[in-house]
Design a protein around this motif. Structure first.
Motif, PDB file in Angstrom:
ATOM      1  N   ILE A   8      43.682  46.891  44.183  1.00 46.91           N
ATOM      2  CA  ILE A   8      44.376  45.621  44.421  1.00 46.91           C
ATOM      3  C   ILE A   8      44.183  45.250  45.883  1.00 46.91           C
ATOM      4  CG2 ILE A   8      46.600  44.429  44.387  1.00 46.91           C
ATOM      5  CD1 ILE A   8      47.472  46.452  42.226  1.00 46.91           C
ATOM      6  N   ILE A   9      43.608  44.084  46.127  1.00 44.41           N
ATOM      7  CA  ILE A   9      43.278  43.662  47.486  1.00 44.41           C
ATOM      8  C   ILE A   9      44.078  42.413  47.845  1.00 44.41           C
ATOM      9  CG2 ILE A   9      41.397  43.099  49.079  1.00 44.41           C
ATOM     10  CD1 ILE A   9      39.446  44.299  47.095  1.00 44.41           C
ATOM     11  N   ASP A  33      37.423  48.944  39.148  1.00 45.34           N
ATOM     12  CA  ASP A  33      37.579  47.492  39.167  1.00 45.34           C
ATOM     13  C   ASP A  33      38.374  47.072  40.399  1.00 45.34           C
ATOM     14  OD1 ASP A  33      36.286  47.446  36.715  1.00 45.34           O
ATOM     15  OD2 ASP A  33      38.173  47.492  35.579  1.00 45.34           O
ATOM     16  N   TYR A  34      38.331  45.801  40.715  1.00 47.87           N
ATOM     17  CA  TYR A  34      39.123  45.291  41.830  1.00 47.87           C
ATOM     18  C   TYR A  34      39.691  43.929  41.473  1.00 47.87           C
ATOM     19  CZ  TYR A  34      35.493  41.918  43.074  1.00 47.87           C
ATOM     20  OH  TYR A  34      34.612  40.864  43.040  1.00 47.87           O
ATOM     21  N   LEU A  35      40.761  43.567  42.149  1.00 50.63           N
ATOM     22  CA  LEU A  35      41.360  42.242  42.006  1.00 50.63           C
ATOM     23  C   LEU A  35      41.803  41.771  43.376  1.00 50.63           C
ATOM     24  CD1 LEU A  35      42.402  40.007  39.987  1.00 50.63           C
ATOM     25  CD2 LEU A  35      44.647  41.120  40.206  1.00 50.63           C
ATOM     26  N   VAL A  36      41.217  40.687  43.869  1.00 50.44           N
ATOM     27  CA  VAL A  36      41.655  40.070  45.110  1.00 50.44           C
ATOM     28  C   VAL A  36      42.833  39.150  44.789  1.00 50.44           C
ATOM     29  CG1 VAL A  36      41.038  38.587  47.050  1.00 50.44           C
ATOM     30  CG2 VAL A  36      39.326  40.127  46.075  1.00 50.44           C
ATOM     31  N   VAL A  37      43.932  39.319  45.503  1.00 47.71           N
ATOM     32  CA  VAL A  37      45.082  38.427  45.326  1.00 47.71           C
ATOM     33  C   VAL A  37      45.197  37.585  46.592  1.00 47.71           C
ATOM     34  CG1 VAL A  37      47.549  38.241  44.836  1.00 47.71           C
ATOM     35  CG2 VAL A  37      46.228  40.157  43.878  1.00 47.71           C
ATOM     36  N   GLN A  86      46.321  50.258  46.468  1.00 45.61           N
ATOM     37  CA  GLN A  86      46.425  49.167  47.433  1.00 45.61           C
ATOM     38  C   GLN A  86      45.292  49.319  48.435  1.00 45.61           C
ATOM     39  OE1 GLN A  86      50.224  48.877  49.386  1.00 45.61           O
ATOM     40  NE2 GLN A  86      49.453  47.510  50.981  1.00 45.61           N
ATOM     41  N   PHE A  87      44.493  48.258  48.587  1.00 45.72           N
ATOM     42  CA  PHE A  87      43.298  48.326  49.419  1.00 45.72           C
ATOM     43  C   PHE A  87      43.265  47.090  50.309  1.00 45.72           C
ATOM     44  CE2 PHE A  87      38.729  48.429  50.320  1.00 45.72           C
ATOM     45  CZ  PHE A  87      38.530  49.781  50.521  1.00 45.72           C
ATOM     46  N   ARG A 155      47.649  53.537  49.332  1.00 49.08           N
ATOM     47  CA  ARG A 155      48.377  54.381  48.387  1.00 49.08           C
ATOM     48  C   ARG A 155      47.868  54.125  46.981  1.00 49.08           C
ATOM     49  NH1 ARG A 155      52.837  51.684  50.969  1.00 49.08           N
ATOM     50  NH2 ARG A 155      53.614  52.855  52.766  1.00 49.08           N
ATOM     51  N   MET A 156      47.729  55.195  46.216  1.00 43.80           N
ATOM     52  CA  MET A 156      47.338  55.096  44.814  1.00 43.80           C
ATOM     53  C   MET A 156      48.547  55.401  43.948  1.00 43.80           C
ATOM     54  SD  MET A 156      44.257  57.074  42.739  1.00 43.80           S
ATOM     55  CE  MET A 156      42.973  56.087  43.537  1.00 43.80           C
ATOM     56  N   TYR A 157      48.755  54.580  42.933  1.00 44.75           N
ATOM     57  CA  TYR A 157      49.917  54.707  42.054  1.00 44.75           C
ATOM     58  C   TYR A 157      49.461  54.966  40.623  1.00 44.75           C
ATOM     59  CZ  TYR A 157      52.295  52.339  45.952  1.00 44.75           C
ATOM     60  OH  TYR A 157      52.795  51.991  47.185  1.00 44.75           O
TER      61      TYR A 157
END
Length: 228
Positions: A8-9, A33-37, A86-87, A155-157
């Protein structure tokens, strides 16, 4: 990597770094996978997402990191991801450590994995360093667990945490939530990691904001989590 992981970016006015951040992530970790918010950016962040065909969503107004991150967690929850990380969009976080974090989560049965700069020898000084050490002490005092780098944003959840962020209303990607999660029986582990300085743009963490952030976090750990 056998885990189904979403990066999650959250991005607010990150036109200088977003393209290179995503390019590095996808080249080094093609199996996640990634998601830019885009959190209501006022610069060309949205244009970059659309023009380069990046996988992302655009929030109409700036809502803050917590809301942007939870948007990503809702996506992760609805699509059945095993873990979400969180990236940062500013280039500070290094994709090379994502597999290490996923391995630590899998092998330790952890609910949260934190990339720790302190375990890799880095040290903060000044107000930031003092605040970080204070938060570590308060987390230890209230949970019995030592978190060496409580302010790390990488952090990875796991699945249970994804559900909590996606369906809860009073959680944030901050140290006080980590402390609360530990008190509720969730397992948190750290792995050594390196981080860079932001690669462009302007940091939110000016001195006045650092003081406010540290004060709010310490107060929340001491008081708020006991009332939840």
């Amino acid at each position: 990597m056998h885990m189904h992981v979403l990066a999650i970016i959250p991005a607010f006015n990150e036109e200088e770094c977003l393209s290179s951040t995503v390019a590095e992530l996808t080249s080094q970790c093609p199996d996640i996978d990634y998601l830019v918010v885009n959190d209501g950016s006022k610069d060309d962040t949205e244009s970059i997402i659309r023009g380069e065909g990046l996988h992302g969503v655009n929030l109409p107004v700036n809502t803050g990191l917590t809301s942007a991150f939870r948007t990503g967690m809702k996506y992760a929850y609805r699509h059945g991801y095993d873990a979400a990380i969180q990236f940062d969009a500013d280039g500070q976080h290094m994709p090379a450590f994502i597999r290490t974090m996923a391995r630590a989560m899998d092998e330790n049965g952890a609910d949260i994995v934190i990339a720790s700069r302190f375990l890799n020898g880095e040290r903060f000084t000044g107000v930031r360093g003092l605040g970080s050490h204070l938060i570590t002490h308060l987390v230890k005092m209230t949970t019995g667990v030592t978190i060496t780098d409580p302010t790390s944003g990488m952090r990875m959840y796991g699945r249970s945490m994804i559900k909590m962020f996606a369906t809860g209303f009073d959680v944030a990607p901050e140290p006080d939530t980590v402390a609360w999660a530990i008190r509720k029986g969730n397992k948190v582990v750290e792995v050594p990691a390196e981080m860079r300085e932001r690669q462009g743009g302007e940091s939110y963490l000016k001195l006045s904001n650092v003081v406010k952030y540290m004060s709010r976090t310490c107060l929340s750990i001491l008081l708020f989590q006991w009332l939840r």
